[in-house]
Enzyme design. Structure first.
Site, short mmCIF file in Angstrom:
data_model
loop_
_atom_site.label_atom_id
_atom_site.label_comp_id
_atom_site.label_asym_id
_atom_site.label_seq_id
_atom_site.Cartn_x
_atom_site.Cartn_y
_atom_site.Cartn_z
N CYS A 128 0.89 -1.35 0.17
CA CYS A 128 -0.11 0.14 -0.31
C CYS A 128 0.91 1.05 0.05
CB CYS A 128 -1.06 0.09 1.15
SG CYS A 128 -2.23 -1.50 1.20
N HIS B 58 -2.95 6.52 4.56
CA HIS B 58 -3.68 5.70 4.31
C HIS B 58 -4.64 5.10 5.68
CE1 HIS B 58 -3.79 1.83 2.46
NE2 HIS B 58 -4.09 1.01 3.88
N ASN C 271 -11.10 0.55 2.39
CA ASN C 271 -9.33 0.17 1.93
C ASN C 271 -8.54 -0.18 0.48
OD1 ASN C 271 -6.46 0.02 1.81
ND2 ASN C 271 -6.83 -1.59 2.85
#
Length: 342
Positions: A128, A270, A300
């Site tokens: 990520c 994030h 997400n």
């Protein structure tokens, strides 16, 4: 543990001059997902289980004919329009994503073919944190004189790594983090600027936690087998590592730059779940009004998270506004990037 940092001097500046994002049309709400997921041999999942545990109400999912490259291309076109540029103006294209179309060739080539550009094309992958790593890589190449203008894109389709029919409750729990996933694309254009731009980059890595979560299939360890194509991992271990390493990195960034939370127009971080975001605020002291909250609506979206958030607020930014990017990635790594809008 590896540490890296880079502080721009006044004579070498690279800025973000175009921003784009793309969301698939298909919306999957948490109750629809609950009804679809059925652990074999177990009772039906309780109503509201996903929303109660994660705070996520809905997420987007790519359609059958949409791929990581599809989402990236749409976001790239948006970013190029915003920068007033065309594909021929690029000499570097970085596809920076946890998802990809295939193992080989690099998905950057698929994106480039669709755009019609002729830039040097490559992939950067770091879970990520891929998008932030891609921006940092492109910035370094521009500062080194290897490129004049770069496009960094991500296309994330992690929803395709989710089990609809786990074999049992143990397998359901092992893959539970996957039910937070949503799909999205994001892109930025980078080029030299005379003021503002990317002021600071920092990162820290704890690679001993690489086993905590991921998708094991597709590499030399597990080249074949559907059972390796699903996300699995220990969400509590990942959360614990981020809670330990995150605050010191953010404190270091603020001390080095001399910037306080109130000096940032936005803090883009994030977003995994709503409880995780609330914990981030409690641990770091980031004012809630500096956040751009997307996780409840989009889930997400892996490395596209920061780019989607930036696209949502980019039009509100004024010259001199500063934005802090906080990237978190499996592996485990954390990155920060300070950018000043021109």
């Amino acid at each position: 543990m590896n540490r890296q940092k880079a502080v721009a001097d006044d004579s070498a500046r690279v800025g973000i001059t175009g921003v784009g994002a793309f969301l698939p049309e298909r919306v999957v709400d948490s109750e629809r997902l609950r009804r679809r997921v059925a652990p074999a041999g177990g009772p039906p999942l309780p109503a509201g289980i996903f929303e109660r545990a994660t705070g996520i109400v809905s997420r987007r999912a790519a359609g059958p004919d949409e791929f990581a490259s599809t989402l990236a291309v749409a976001a790239a076109r948006d970013a190029l329009r915003g920068a007033g540029l065309g594909p021929a103006d690029l000499d570097l294209l970085v596809f920076a994503s946890a998802s990809r179309d295939m193992v080989e060739p690099a998905t950057a080539h698929i994106v480039q073919d669709a755009l019609g550009s002729r830039a040097h094309a490559l992939d950067v992958t770091n879970a990520c944190n891929s998008f932030v790593n891609g921006i940092d890589t492109a910035r370094a190449m521009i500062l080194a004189g290897r490129a004049r203008r770069a496009l960094v894109v991500t296309g994330e389709t992690p929803s395709r790594a989710v089990r609809d029919t786990p074999a049992d409750l143990a397998e359901f729990r092992d893959g539970f983090a996957g039910y937070t996933f949503g799909d999205a694309g994001a892109a930025v254009v980078l080029e030299r600027v005379t003021r503002g731009g990317i002021l600071d980059v920092d990162g820290e890595t704890y690679s001993e936690h690489w086993r905590a979560g991921g998708i094991p299939g597709g590499g030399s360890r597990h080249p074949r087998g559907d059972e390796h194509s699903y996300f699995r991992g220990d969400g509590s271990e990942l959360r614990g590592v981020f809670e330990r390493i995150g605050p010191p990195v953010l404190d270091r960034t603020r001390a080095r730059t001399g910037l306080e939370w109130t000096d940032f127009r936005y803090v883009l971080t994030h977003q995994v779940t709503v409880p995780f975001l609330e914990r981030f605020v409690a641990l770091t002291g980031v004012p809630e009004d500096r956040l751009v909250v997307t996780v409840a609506e989009l889930g997400n979206v892996a490395s596209a998270s920061l780019g989607v958030q930036l696209a949502r607020v980019h039009g509100t930014l004024r010259a001199g506004d500063r934005v802090l990017f906080v990237g978190l990635g499996g592996g485990v790594s954390i990155m920060t990037l300070v950018w000043e809008h021109v």
